[in-house]
Design a protein around this motif. Structure first.
Motif, PDB file in Angstrom:
ATOM      1  N   ALA A 112       0.807  -1.345  -0.177  1.00 10.34           N
ATOM      2  CA  ALA A 112      -0.115  -0.073   0.160  1.00 10.34           C
ATOM      3  C   ALA A 112       0.587   1.463  -0.282  1.00 10.34           C
ATOM      4  O   ALA A 112       2.220   1.578   0.179  1.00 10.34           O
ATOM      5  CB  ALA A 112      -0.507   0.132   1.041  1.00 10.34           C
ATOM      6  N   ILE A 113      -0.041   2.332  -0.696  1.00  7.37           N
ATOM      7  CA  ILE A 113       1.327   3.883  -0.290  1.00  7.37           C
ATOM      8  C   ILE A 113       1.353   4.387   1.294  1.00  7.37           C
ATOM      9  O   ILE A 113       0.471   3.711   1.465  1.00  7.37           O
ATOM     10  CB  ILE A 113       0.457   4.588  -1.376  1.00  7.37           C
ATOM     11  CG1 ILE A 113       1.517   5.984  -2.282  1.00  7.37           C
ATOM     12  CG2 ILE A 113      -1.099   5.261  -0.231  1.00  7.37           C
ATOM     13  CD1 ILE A 113       0.602   5.968  -3.364  1.00  7.37           C
ATOM     14  N   GLU A 115       1.315   6.701   3.765  1.00  5.27           N
ATOM     15  CA  GLU A 115       0.678   7.215   4.580  1.00  5.27           C
ATOM     16  C   GLU A 115       0.794   8.768   5.683  1.00  5.27           C
ATOM     17  O   GLU A 115       1.594   7.641   6.016  1.00  5.27           O
ATOM     18  CB  GLU A 115      -0.752   6.730   4.871  1.00  5.27           C
ATOM     19  CG  GLU A 115      -1.686   6.735   3.540  1.00  5.27           C
ATOM     20  CD  GLU A 115      -3.718   5.987   3.853  1.00  5.27           C
ATOM     21  OE1 GLU A 115      -4.136   7.046   5.241  1.00  5.27           O
ATOM     22  OE2 GLU A 115      -3.610   5.660   3.881  1.00  5.27           O
ATOM     23  N   TRP A 126       0.182  10.847  -5.285  1.00  6.49           N
ATOM     24  CA  TRP A 126       0.748  10.486  -3.930  1.00  6.49           C
ATOM     25  C   TRP A 126       2.094  10.104  -3.765  1.00  6.49           C
ATOM     26  O   TRP A 126       3.202   9.472  -2.951  1.00  6.49           O
ATOM     27  CB  TRP A 126      -0.428   9.116  -3.657  1.00  6.49           C
ATOM     28  CG  TRP A 126      -1.449   9.561  -3.338  1.00  6.49           C
ATOM     29  CD1 TRP A 126      -2.323  10.587  -3.114  1.00  6.49           C
ATOM     30  CD2 TRP A 126      -2.321   8.917  -2.476  1.00  6.49           C
ATOM     31  NE1 TRP A 126      -3.843  10.986  -3.231  1.00  6.49           N
ATOM     32  CE2 TRP A 126      -3.855   9.825  -3.183  1.00  6.49           C
ATOM     33  CE3 TRP A 126      -2.899   7.938  -2.536  1.00  6.49           C
ATOM     34  CZ2 TRP A 126      -5.500   9.755  -2.274  1.00  6.49           C
ATOM     35  CZ3 TRP A 126      -4.754   7.403  -2.586  1.00  6.49           C
ATOM     36  CH2 TRP A 126      -5.520   8.285  -2.486  1.00  6.49           C
ATOM     37  N   TYR A 127       2.305   8.618  -4.971  1.00 12.50           N
ATOM     38  CA  TYR A 127       3.776   8.576  -4.910  1.00 12.50           C
ATOM     39  C   TYR A 127       4.669   9.126  -5.394  1.00 12.50           C
ATOM     40  O   TYR A 127       6.235   9.248  -4.639  1.00 12.50           O
ATOM     41  CB  TYR A 127       4.178   7.036  -6.192  1.00 12.50           C
ATOM     42  CG  TYR A 127       3.184   5.740  -5.783  1.00 12.50           C
ATOM     43  CD1 TYR A 127       3.488   5.172  -4.892  1.00 12.50           C
ATOM     44  CD2 TYR A 127       1.909   5.315  -6.383  1.00 12.50           C
ATOM     45  CE1 TYR A 127       3.149   3.798  -4.528  1.00 12.50           C
ATOM     46  CE2 TYR A 127       1.439   4.297  -6.394  1.00 12.50           C
ATOM     47  CZ  TYR A 127       2.885   3.692  -5.106  1.00 12.50           C
ATOM     48  OH  TYR A 127       1.553   2.572  -5.074  1.00 12.50           O
ATOM     49  N   GLY A 148       3.313  -1.521  -4.052  1.00 13.62           N
ATOM     50  CA  GLY A 148       2.438  -1.703  -3.740  1.00 13.62           C
ATOM     51  C   GLY A 148       2.197  -2.976  -4.418  1.00 13.62           C
ATOM     52  O   GLY A 148       1.647  -2.871  -5.964  1.00 13.62           O
ATOM     53  N   GLU A 200      -9.933   6.259   3.188  1.00  7.58           N
ATOM     54  CA  GLU A 200      -9.450   5.787   1.773  1.00  7.58           C
ATOM     55  C   GLU A 200     -10.621   6.530   2.008  1.00  7.58           C
ATOM     56  O   GLU A 200     -11.314   7.435   0.657  1.00  7.58           O
ATOM     57  CB  GLU A 200      -9.537   4.362   1.574  1.00  7.58           C
ATOM     58  CG  GLU A 200      -8.284   3.656   1.817  1.00  7.58           C
ATOM     59  CD  GLU A 200      -8.178   2.103   1.143  1.00  7.58           C
ATOM     60  OE1 GLU A 200      -9.657   1.950   0.541  1.00  7.58           O
ATOM     61  OE2 GLU A 200      -7.577   1.570   1.124  1.00  7.58           O
ATOM     62  N   HIS A 240      -7.827   5.121  -5.509  1.00  7.72           N
ATOM     63  CA  HIS A 240      -6.612   4.463  -4.948  1.00  7.72           C
ATOM     64  C   HIS A 240      -5.572   4.132  -5.082  1.00  7.72           C
ATOM     65  O   HIS A 240      -5.418   4.813  -6.461  1.00  7.72           O
ATOM     66  CB  HIS A 240      -7.662   2.613  -5.399  1.00  7.72           C
ATOM     67  CG  HIS A 240      -7.609   1.592  -4.290  1.00  7.72           C
ATOM     68  ND1 HIS A 240      -6.288   0.055  -4.829  1.00  7.72           N
ATOM     69  CD2 HIS A 240      -8.220   1.877  -3.370  1.00  7.72           C
ATOM     70  CE1 HIS A 240      -7.207  -0.456  -2.915  1.00  7.72           C
ATOM     71  NE2 HIS A 240      -7.983   0.634  -2.418  1.00  7.72           N
ATOM     72  N   ASP A 241      -4.861   3.383  -4.778  1.00  9.89           N
ATOM     73  CA  ASP A 241      -3.165   3.614  -4.805  1.00  9.89           C
ATOM     74  C   ASP A 241      -3.189   3.381  -6.423  1.00  9.89           C
ATOM     75  O   ASP A 241      -2.165   4.625  -6.571  1.00  9.89           O
ATOM     76  CB  ASP A 241      -2.579   2.438  -3.572  1.00  9.89           C
ATOM     77  CG  ASP A 241      -2.682   2.985  -2.208  1.00  9.89           C
ATOM     78  OD1 ASP A 241      -3.967   3.322  -2.191  1.00  9.89           O
ATOM     79  OD2 ASP A 241      -1.851   1.779  -1.752  1.00  9.89           O
ATOM     80  N   GLU A 242      -3.411   2.465  -6.997  1.00 14.04           N
ATOM     81  CA  GLU A 242      -3.076   2.310  -8.310  1.00 14.04           C
ATOM     82  C   GLU A 242      -2.946   3.327  -9.418  1.00 14.04           C
ATOM     83  O   GLU A 242      -2.189   3.236 -10.474  1.00 14.04           O
ATOM     84  CB  GLU A 242      -3.015   0.882  -8.535  1.00 14.04           C
ATOM     85  CG  GLU A 242      -5.123   0.644  -8.751  1.00 14.04           C
ATOM     86  CD  GLU A 242      -5.629   0.253  -7.987  1.00 14.04           C
ATOM     87  OE1 GLU A 242      -6.526  -0.508  -7.300  1.00 14.04           O
ATOM     88  OE2 GLU A 242      -4.409   0.630  -6.692  1.00 14.04           O
ATOM     89  N   HIS A 244      -1.979   6.419  -9.254  1.00 16.90           N
ATOM     90  CA  HIS A 244      -0.707   7.135  -9.078  1.00 16.90           C
ATOM     91  C   HIS A 244       0.242   6.499  -9.338  1.00 16.90           C
ATOM     92  O   HIS A 244       0.530   7.524 -10.484  1.00 16.90           O
ATOM     93  CB  HIS A 244      -0.941   7.146  -7.968  1.00 16.90           C
ATOM     94  CG  HIS A 244      -2.151   8.274  -6.953  1.00 16.90           C
ATOM     95  ND1 HIS A 244      -2.264   9.675  -6.922  1.00 16.90           N
ATOM     96  CD2 HIS A 244      -3.330   7.711  -6.881  1.00 16.90           C
ATOM     97  CE1 HIS A 244      -3.387   9.840  -6.581  1.00 16.90           C
ATOM     98  NE2 HIS A 244      -4.174   8.322  -5.832  1.00 16.90           N
TER      99      HIS A 244
END
Length: 424
Positions: A112-113, A115, A126-127, A148, A200, A240-242, A244
């Motif tokens: 996960a990214i 935080e 975010w990354y 991730g 989230e 969601h993370d992906e 980004h």
């Protein structure tokens, strides 16, 4: 070749990671589990022994650590001679554990990214706000860092990369769809850490549309999907993370993430949010105690790992890609089905933890063998997805493809008859 694995964390995903590492310890070597609570690490080891998960002789040891302490984490990596670190603790730990890996030369994986505890739903990408700032340091140290590599993010990144290369001339959209059609029988619970789960969904939903970031409110946009096995399901647009990394690395103008929520979850969530109980900011009670509402809610909800014994049903997670092939419209859904009861039977976990944990171990195995030991920081879609998909097929998460030619198991190295007409 790299050997010896240090697992950071002792929650539901760490439980799966430890079991799967033990199943493949002939390749991976010694397995170490570390968290703030030593008893949780020891409980995982006891579970491995009860299930008979350990494949061959080798060390299986528990450690107590505060992984926010970079020096302590470095010392543990060196003391255990771990060359692969799988970080499945809180996302708050990512940058500290990554720093320890860079300084010791150990390969780094997370699911996960990162935080920042004081920030909820930062502006994209975010990354770039956190992990990508360490790219040069990873490259200079020759350290492999795979970011991730759970299911979403992780497997869905690989699915997008593979499907683009195998089935399309051009892709216009990738819709990532995550449906949990299982039931745990509790009045209310989250499938992973409640604090992370709620963070989230309490702020802006960011999606990648028309090659730019678009903001929506949570639960503002919904869509019905007809999916394999789980049938017709409603899902909501969610940040969601992906998104980004995929938006940067794949060149696709529309990438969205959709997650299934039942009416009961939405109602409880809405009440908690409107009462201020999902706030990460501390408040003071009439007795003078300072508390963080979100942490109080986390404390009273069931531990996600405790849901496993009563969980029934299946998950369906995958990528729906739309674009063109030979100048004609083409659509492909590449996905996985995971069974909660089968996950519990094998490793004593529920399916959400299983889908997050197995890919991290597959990635560790590919690093150990050298296929993914790239000596730099990458997101999953930057790596060759074929060995990853084939390995997951073998160790617990089967990939399938549904398109105009039917629904089939995907072996990325062997073109099936159904694919011949597509790729000819």
């Amino acid at each position: 070749m790299k050997r010896n694995v240090l697992i950071i964390g002792a929650g539901g995903v760490a439980h799966v990671v430890a079991h799967k590492c033990a199943q493949h310890n002939i390749l991976l070597g010694d397995i170490h589990i570390a968290s703030r609570t030593l008893g949780k690490c020891r409980a995982i080891i006891d579970s491995i022994k009860e299930k008979g998960s350990q494949c061959g002789p080798g060390l299986l040891k528990a450690h107590q650590i505060d992984a926010m302490d970079v020096e302590a984490t470095k010392a543990l990596i060196r003391a255990t001679r771990s060359q692969i670190v799988i970080n499945v603790g809180s996302p708050f730990l990512n940058m500290s554990v990554l720093a320890a890996c860079i300084e010791t030369g150990a390969a780094y994986l997370d699911t996960a990214i990162h935080e920042d505890p004081d920030k909820v739903c930062e502006a994209p990408p975010w990354y770039a706000n956190h992990e990508w700032k360490r790219r040069d340091a990873c490259r200079a140290a020759g350290v492999t860092a795979v970011l991730g590599v759970g299911f979403d993010p992780g497997v869905v990144n690989a699915y997008g990369r593979y499907a683009m290369d195998a089935y399309f001339d051009e892709v216009q959209s990738i819709d990532i769809i995550d449906i949990n059609a299982g039931s745990h029988g509790r009045y209310f619970a989250t499938n992973f850490d409640p604090e992370i789960n709620f963070r989230e969904f309490t702020s802006t939903v960011w999606s990648w549309e028309d090659s730019q970031w678009k903001a929506n409110a949570m639960f503002e946009r919904r869509q019905d999907w007809d999916l394999p096995v789980v049938g017709k399901r409603t899902a909501y647009l969610t940040g969601h993370d992906e998104l980004h990394s995929m938006s940067k690395n794949l060149g696709v103008p529309n990438i969205r993430f959709w997650m299934g929520f039942g009416d009961h979850y939405i109602n409880v969530f809405t009440v908690l949010k409107n009462l201020g109980l999902l706030s990460e900011k501390p408040v003071r009670t009439a007795e003078g105690l300072e508390v963080v509402p979100l942490k109080v809610v986390k404390a009273v909800l069931p531990d996600p790992a405790s849901l496993a014994p009563t969980y029934a049903g299946k998950t369906c997670i995958g990528d729906l890609l739309k674009g063109t092939r030979h100048g004609k419209p083409h659509e492909t859904f590449i996905y996985n089905i995971c069974d909660h009861e089968a996950s519990y039977e094998e490793v004593g976990s529920q399916g959400i933890s299983y889908t997050a944990g197995v890919p991290a171990v597959a990635a560790a195995m590919l690093i150990a063998e050298g296929a993914w030991d790239v000596g730099q920081m990458v997101n999953v879609e930057e790596l060759d997805p074929k060995p990853f998909i084939r390995l997951m097929n073998r160790i617990g998460l089967e990939t399938r493809v549904r398109d105009a030619d039917g629904d089939r198991v995907l072996d990325p190295y062997e073109e099936s008859p159904a694919m011949a007409s597509i790729t000819s």
